[in-house]
Write a protein that holds these residues in place. Sequence first.
Motif, PDB file in Angstrom:
ATOM      1  N   ARG A  52      97.752  37.946 -35.243  1.00  0.00           N
ATOM      2  CA  ARG A  52      97.828  37.387 -36.605  1.00  0.00           C
ATOM      3  C   ARG A  52      98.699  38.272 -37.496  1.00  0.00           C
ATOM      4  N   GLU A  53      98.549  39.600 -37.373  1.00  0.00           N
ATOM      5  CA  GLU A  53      99.374  40.519 -38.178  1.00  0.00           C
ATOM      6  C   GLU A  53     100.857  40.344 -37.858  1.00  0.00           C
ATOM      7  N   ILE A  54     101.177  40.259 -36.579  1.00  0.00           N
ATOM      8  CA  ILE A  54     102.577  40.091 -36.171  1.00  0.00           C
ATOM      9  C   ILE A  54     103.114  38.774 -36.724  1.00  0.00           C
ATOM     10  N   SER A  55     102.332  37.704 -36.581  1.00  0.00           N
ATOM     11  CA  SER A  55     102.759  36.404 -37.084  1.00  0.00           C
ATOM     12  C   SER A  55     103.009  36.455 -38.595  1.00  0.00           C
ATOM     13  N   TYR A  56     102.115  37.119 -39.316  1.00  0.00           N
ATOM     14  CA  TYR A  56     102.261  37.249 -40.774  1.00  0.00           C
ATOM     15  C   TYR A  56     103.549  37.997 -41.119  1.00  0.00           C
ATOM     16  N   GLU A  57     103.807  39.108 -40.427  1.00  0.00           N
ATOM     17  CA  GLU A  57     105.018  39.899 -40.708  1.00  0.00           C
ATOM     18  C   GLU A  57     106.286  39.133 -40.331  1.00  0.00           C
ATOM     19  N   LEU A  58     106.244  38.388 -39.228  1.00  0.00           N
ATOM     20  CA  LEU A  58     107.408  37.601 -38.831  1.00  0.00           C
ATOM     21  C   LEU A  58     107.726  36.529 -39.865  1.00  0.00           C
ATOM     22  N   ASP A  59     106.688  36.026 -40.515  1.00  0.00           N
ATOM     23  CA  ASP A  59     106.882  35.006 -41.543  1.00  0.00           C
ATOM     24  C   ASP A  59     107.679  35.557 -42.733  1.00  0.00           C
ATOM     25  N   GLY A  60     107.674  36.861 -42.905  1.00  0.00           N
ATOM     26  CA  GLY A  60     108.403  37.483 -44.008  1.00  0.00           C
ATOM     27  C   GLY A  60     109.819  37.903 -43.661  1.00  0.00           C
ATOM     28  N   VAL A  61     110.263  37.657 -42.434  1.00  0.00           N
ATOM     29  CA  VAL A  61     111.615  38.050 -42.023  1.00  0.00           C
ATOM     30  C   VAL A  61     112.636  37.244 -42.815  1.00  0.00           C
ATOM     31  N   GLU A  62     113.577  37.948 -43.403  1.00  0.00           N
ATOM     32  CA  GLU A  62     114.651  37.303 -44.148  1.00  0.00           C
ATOM     33  C   GLU A  62     115.948  37.448 -43.373  1.00  0.00           C
ATOM     34  N   ALA A  63     116.452  36.324 -42.916  1.00  0.00           N
ATOM     35  CA  ALA A  63     117.722  36.293 -42.190  1.00  0.00           C
ATOM     36  C   ALA A  63     118.317  34.908 -42.357  1.00  0.00           C
ATOM     37  N   LYS A  64     119.629  34.847 -42.369  1.00  0.00           N
ATOM     38  CA  LYS A  64     120.285  33.554 -42.522  1.00  0.00           C
ATOM     39  C   LYS A  64     120.610  32.970 -41.139  1.00  0.00           C
ATOM     40  N   PRO A  65     120.770  31.646 -41.053  1.00  0.00           N
ATOM     41  CA  PRO A  65     121.165  31.028 -39.786  1.00  0.00           C
ATOM     42  C   PRO A  65     122.490  31.615 -39.300  1.00  0.00           C
ATOM     43  N   PHE A  66     122.674  31.591 -38.008  1.00  0.00           N
ATOM     44  CA  PHE A  66     123.905  32.124 -37.422  1.00  0.00           C
ATOM     45  C   PHE A  66     124.283  31.313 -36.195  1.00  0.00           C
ATOM     46  N   LYS A  67     125.487  31.559 -35.708  1.00  0.00           N
ATOM     47  CA  LYS A  67     126.000  30.816 -34.560  1.00  0.00           C
ATOM     48  C   LYS A  67     126.018  31.700 -33.320  1.00  0.00           C
ATOM     49  N   LEU A  68     125.748  31.059 -32.173  1.00  0.00           N
ATOM     50  CA  LEU A  68     125.738  31.750 -30.882  1.00  0.00           C
ATOM     51  C   LEU A  68     126.518  30.943 -29.860  1.00  0.00           C
ATOM     52  N   ARG A  69     126.927  31.628 -28.811  1.00  0.00           N
ATOM     53  CA  ARG A  69     127.542  30.978 -27.652  1.00  0.00           C
ATOM     54  C   ARG A  69     127.086  31.737 -26.413  1.00  0.00           C
ATOM     55  N   LEU A  70     126.736  30.996 -25.392  1.00  0.00           N
ATOM     56  CA  LEU A  70     126.437  31.605 -24.097  1.00  0.00           C
ATOM     57  C   LEU A  70     127.747  31.737 -23.345  1.00  0.00           C
ATOM     58  N   THR A  71     127.845  32.791 -22.553  1.00  0.00           N
ATOM     59  CA  THR A  71     129.097  33.022 -21.845  1.00  0.00           C
ATOM     60  C   THR A  71     128.856  33.791 -20.544  1.00  0.00           C
ATOM     61  N   GLY A  72     129.461  33.306 -19.477  1.00  0.00           N
ATOM     62  CA  GLY A  72     129.425  33.994 -18.196  1.00  0.00           C
ATOM     63  C   GLY A  72     128.059  34.026 -17.546  1.00  0.00           C
ATOM     64  N   SER A  73     127.970  34.783 -16.458  1.00  0.00           N
ATOM     65  CA  SER A  73     126.710  34.955 -15.741  1.00  0.00           C
ATOM     66  C   SER A  73     126.691  36.345 -15.132  1.00  0.00           C
ATOM     67  N   GLY A  74     125.514  36.778 -14.753  1.00  0.00           N
ATOM     68  CA  GLY A  74     125.364  38.097 -14.146  1.00  0.00           C
ATOM     69  C   GLY A  74     123.967  38.242 -13.587  1.00  0.00           C
ATOM     70  N   PHE A  75     123.652  39.454 -13.143  1.00  0.00           N
ATOM     71  CA  PHE A  75     122.307  39.703 -12.647  1.00  0.00           C
ATOM     72  C   PHE A  75     121.882  41.113 -13.007  1.00  0.00           C
ATOM     73  N   PHE A  76     120.585  41.293 -13.117  1.00  0.00           N
ATOM     74  CA  PHE A  76     119.990  42.608 -13.338  1.00  0.00           C
ATOM     75  C   PHE A  76     119.405  43.096 -12.025  1.00  0.00           C
ATOM     76  N   GLY A  77     119.449  44.397 -11.826  1.00  0.00           N
ATOM     77  CA  GLY A  77     118.792  44.981 -10.668  1.00  0.00           C
ATOM     78  C   GLY A  77     119.703  45.768  -9.744  1.00  0.00           C
ATOM     79  N   GLY A  78     120.995  45.833 -10.061  1.00  0.00           N
ATOM     80  CA  GLY A  78     121.900  46.633  -9.235  1.00  0.00           C
ATOM     81  C   GLY A  78     121.884  46.206  -7.780  1.00  0.00           C
ATOM     82  N   ASN A  79     121.569  47.156  -6.877  1.00  0.00           N
ATOM     83  CA  ASN A  79     121.553  46.867  -5.439  1.00  0.00           C
ATOM     84  C   ASN A  79     120.346  46.041  -5.018  1.00  0.00           C
ATOM     85  N   LYS A  80     119.361  45.905  -5.913  1.00  0.00           N
ATOM     86  CA  LYS A  80     118.182  45.072  -5.637  1.00  0.00           C
ATOM     87  C   LYS A  80     118.051  44.027  -6.748  1.00  0.00           C
ATOM     88  N   PRO A  81     118.947  43.045  -6.744  1.00  0.00           N
ATOM     89  CA  PRO A  81     118.959  42.056  -7.825  1.00  0.00           C
ATOM     90  C   PRO A  81     117.613  41.351  -7.967  1.00  0.00           C
TER      91      PRO A  81
END
Length: 180
Positions: A52-81
């Motif tokens: 509940r505390e986290i939800s309350y604090e998140l409700d107070g976040v002030e940020a404006k809308p923004f644009k995103l784009r996904l690009t490319g692909s990859g993997f995490f894990g190095g030699n053990k993906p």
Amino acid sequence: MPRLFTGVEIPDDVAFELDLMRGGISGARWIDRESYHITLRFIGDIDEGLAREISYELDGVEAKPFKLRLTGSGFFGGNKPHTLFAGVEECADLRRLQSTHERICQALGLPPEPRKFAPHVTLARLKDPDHQALHRFIASHNLYKSRVFEVGRFVLFSSRPSRGGGRYAVEESYRLQAGL
């Protein structure tokens, strides 16, 4: 208590494009289209009061809308993906939003996120994948670019621990405000 995390949803048409990439890698457990997202802050299993505390604090976040784009692909894990992903084009607004979430969580007593923020959309979990097939996948999708889409909100997700990861549920959504 469900496991919580904050994130940005992926529009349906972009999720459809990602879904078309599925296949061709033995040892891959593909993520359902409805579960595609960009994690901002993993919170974990916490009690109701802290949630509940986290939800309350998140409700107070002030940020404006923004644009995103996904690009490319990859993997995490190095030699053990272990994770196959679609990348996210660099975006200062996304990084600011993520650092705000990190500050809120730390201020409420959660430990700092141990991993550096690497925005991505998980496409598949990998267990002993065929390395040649994995590299062919990366090579064939490294030039992928989604359309540019607007992020007008972030959400507090929950998931139930299960083998392979459970479905995610939106617990709360928080609108980003223009003109801030």
